[in-house]
Scaffold this motif. Structure first.
Motif, short mmCIF file in Angstrom:
data_model
loop_
_atom_site.label_atom_id
_atom_site.label_comp_id
_atom_site.label_asym_id
_atom_site.label_seq_id
_atom_site.Cartn_x
_atom_site.Cartn_y
_atom_site.Cartn_z
N PRO A 147 0.74 -1.19 -0.14
CA PRO A 147 0.13 0.06 0.14
C PRO A 147 0.75 1.33 0.13
O PRO A 147 0.24 2.28 -0.30
CB PRO A 147 -1.00 -0.02 1.30
CG PRO A 147 -0.20 -1.15 2.10
CD PRO A 147 0.42 -2.22 1.24
N ALA A 148 2.02 1.22 0.41
CA ALA A 148 2.96 2.43 0.36
C ALA A 148 3.14 2.95 -0.87
O ALA A 148 3.65 4.00 -1.10
CB ALA A 148 4.29 2.13 1.22
N ARG A 149 2.75 1.89 -1.97
CA ARG A 149 3.23 2.45 -3.46
C ARG A 149 2.01 3.43 -4.02
O ARG A 149 2.34 4.21 -4.94
CB ARG A 149 3.22 1.29 -4.35
CG ARG A 149 4.43 0.46 -4.17
CD ARG A 149 5.73 1.08 -4.19
NE ARG A 149 6.88 0.13 -4.14
CZ ARG A 149 7.53 -0.25 -4.99
NH1 ARG A 149 7.30 0.23 -6.25
NH2 ARG A 149 8.51 -1.12 -4.82
N ALA A 154 4.28 15.18 -2.12
CA ALA A 154 4.67 15.57 -0.91
C ALA A 154 5.11 17.14 -1.17
O ALA A 154 5.35 17.95 -0.26
CB ALA A 154 6.05 14.88 -0.49
N GLY A 155 4.63 17.57 -2.46
CA GLY A 155 4.78 18.96 -2.73
C GLY A 155 3.96 19.87 -1.89
O GLY A 155 2.69 19.53 -1.86
N CYS A 158 0.73 21.04 -3.66
CA CYS A 158 0.16 20.34 -4.53
C CYS A 158 -0.50 18.93 -3.73
O CYS A 158 0.22 18.49 -3.00
CB CYS A 158 1.27 19.58 -5.48
SG CYS A 158 0.72 18.41 -6.88
N ARG A 159 -1.56 18.33 -4.38
CA ARG A 159 -2.24 17.38 -3.72
C ARG A 159 -2.53 16.45 -4.80
O ARG A 159 -3.52 15.56 -4.55
CB ARG A 159 -3.54 17.79 -3.16
CG ARG A 159 -3.58 18.76 -1.75
CD ARG A 159 -2.98 17.92 -0.59
NE ARG A 159 -4.11 16.77 -0.30
CZ ARG A 159 -3.50 16.00 0.31
NH1 ARG A 159 -2.41 15.62 0.87
NH2 ARG A 159 -4.53 14.97 0.70
N ALA A 160 -1.81 16.41 -5.93
CA ALA A 160 -1.94 15.28 -6.97
C ALA A 160 -1.71 13.86 -6.42
O ALA A 160 -0.61 13.75 -5.41
CB ALA A 160 -0.98 15.52 -7.86
N THR A 161 -2.28 12.86 -6.83
CA THR A 161 -1.98 11.51 -6.13
C THR A 161 -1.01 10.86 -7.29
O THR A 161 -0.75 11.31 -8.38
CB THR A 161 -3.20 10.68 -6.47
OG1 THR A 161 -3.91 10.73 -7.67
CG2 THR A 161 -4.13 11.27 -5.17
N SER A 166 7.99 2.12 -9.36
CA SER A 166 9.24 1.97 -9.80
C SER A 166 9.95 0.86 -8.89
O SER A 166 9.27 0.39 -8.09
CB SER A 166 10.03 3.14 -9.22
OG SER A 166 10.22 3.45 -7.95
N ARG A 167 11.13 0.59 -9.29
CA ARG A 167 11.81 -0.57 -8.51
C ARG A 167 12.19 -0.39 -6.97
O ARG A 167 11.95 -1.43 -6.37
CB ARG A 167 13.01 -0.81 -9.36
CG ARG A 167 13.70 -2.33 -9.32
CD ARG A 167 15.12 -2.49 -10.22
NE ARG A 167 14.70 -2.79 -11.54
CZ ARG A 167 14.79 -4.18 -11.83
NH1 ARG A 167 15.25 -5.00 -11.08
NH2 ARG A 167 14.69 -4.56 -13.22
N ASN A 168 12.48 0.86 -6.72
CA ASN A 168 12.91 0.87 -5.53
C ASN A 168 11.71 1.71 -4.59
O ASN A 168 11.84 1.72 -3.27
CB ASN A 168 14.09 1.82 -5.30
CG ASN A 168 13.79 3.36 -5.65
OD1 ASN A 168 12.72 3.61 -5.94
ND2 ASN A 168 14.86 4.12 -5.73
N GLY A 169 10.60 2.00 -5.11
CA GLY A 169 9.57 2.51 -4.43
C GLY A 169 9.62 3.52 -3.47
O GLY A 169 9.20 3.75 -2.50
N SER A 170 10.59 4.85 -3.88
CA SER A 170 10.65 5.68 -3.22
C SER A 170 10.30 7.14 -3.55
O SER A 170 10.46 8.21 -3.30
CB SER A 170 12.29 5.88 -2.77
OG SER A 170 12.84 6.19 -4.12
N LYS A 171 9.25 7.04 -4.43
CA LYS A 171 8.63 8.05 -4.93
C LYS A 171 7.87 9.01 -4.14
O LYS A 171 7.28 8.45 -3.17
CB LYS A 171 7.45 7.70 -6.21
CG LYS A 171 7.12 9.00 -6.81
CD LYS A 171 6.30 8.12 -8.27
CE LYS A 171 5.79 9.34 -9.04
NZ LYS A 171 5.24 8.86 -10.22
#
Length: 194
Positions: A147-149, A154-155, A158-161, A166-171
């Motif tokens: 679910p963390a994906r 975080a801007g 901005c509240r866009a989803t 990605s491979r590392n899942g750090s977006k």
């Protein structure tokens, strides 16, 4: 990852649907039937496989009721994307409820010597098909990647989803633009005299 019940295109459709509403700016890109028609043209996965649009006879007539149903779905998809990272159980409940309402049905497909499952609706309503495909894709992301994906940019303005495939899942940001703005702001903050 077709075998996981979603493709990146369907996941992107879910994100694009949620982002037709920009809460900070107060912008809504789904206010009219024409805007809905444009969204559906730009997102062909939102069209039921049995509909006239897929058989070359043109798009089905859209009504204000179609618009209202898709806007309600947008609220659900957006809530799933906003909550999944912090309340996965509630996000799952929203997905399950939406899938039940859309009469989602899994279908086994075969093409080019490859098998995969796909979730569609057993009704010809575009909103139901859109709900079945997008919500099942988000469910597959949660089930396969966690679910963390799913998240919200975080801007600070901005509240866009987004969905992080990605491979590392750090977006943390919806786009490179928001990421760059945050980097510039952090740099300026470090460089300013205190």
């Amino acid at each position: 990852m077709k075998n996981a019940c979603y493709s990146p295109g369907v996941v992107q459709t879910a994100v694009d649907l949620a982002n037709t509403w920009r809460p900070i700016k107060g912008e809504d890109a789904l206010e009219t039937v024409e805007q809905l028609r444009d969204f559906l043209v730009d997102h062909p996965v939102a069209v039921p496989p049995s509909s006239a649009a897929n058989q070359g006879t043109g798009p089905r007539h859209l009504t204000r009721a179609d618009l209202a149903e898709v806007r309600a779905l947008r609220a659900t998809v957006r809530e799933v994307l906003e909550r999944a990272n912090t309340d996965a159980a509630e996000a799952a409940a929203l997905i399950n409820d939406g899938l039940r309402r859309s009469r989602a049905t899994p279908v086994l497909r075969h093409e080019d010597d490859r098998w995969w499952t796909e979730v569609t609706s057993d009704t010809d309503r575009r909103s139901a098909h859109l709900a079945a495909t997008t919500l099942s894709a988000l469910a597959a992301v949660i089930a396969t990647l966690g679910p963390a994906r799913l998240g919200v940019c975080a801007g600070p303005t901005c509240r866009a989803t987004f969905v992080d495939l990605s491979r590392n899942g750090s977006k943390q940001y919806c786009t490179r633009t928001c990421s760059h703005r945050a980097s510039v702001a952090a740099y300026r903050s470090r460089r300013s005299p205190r």
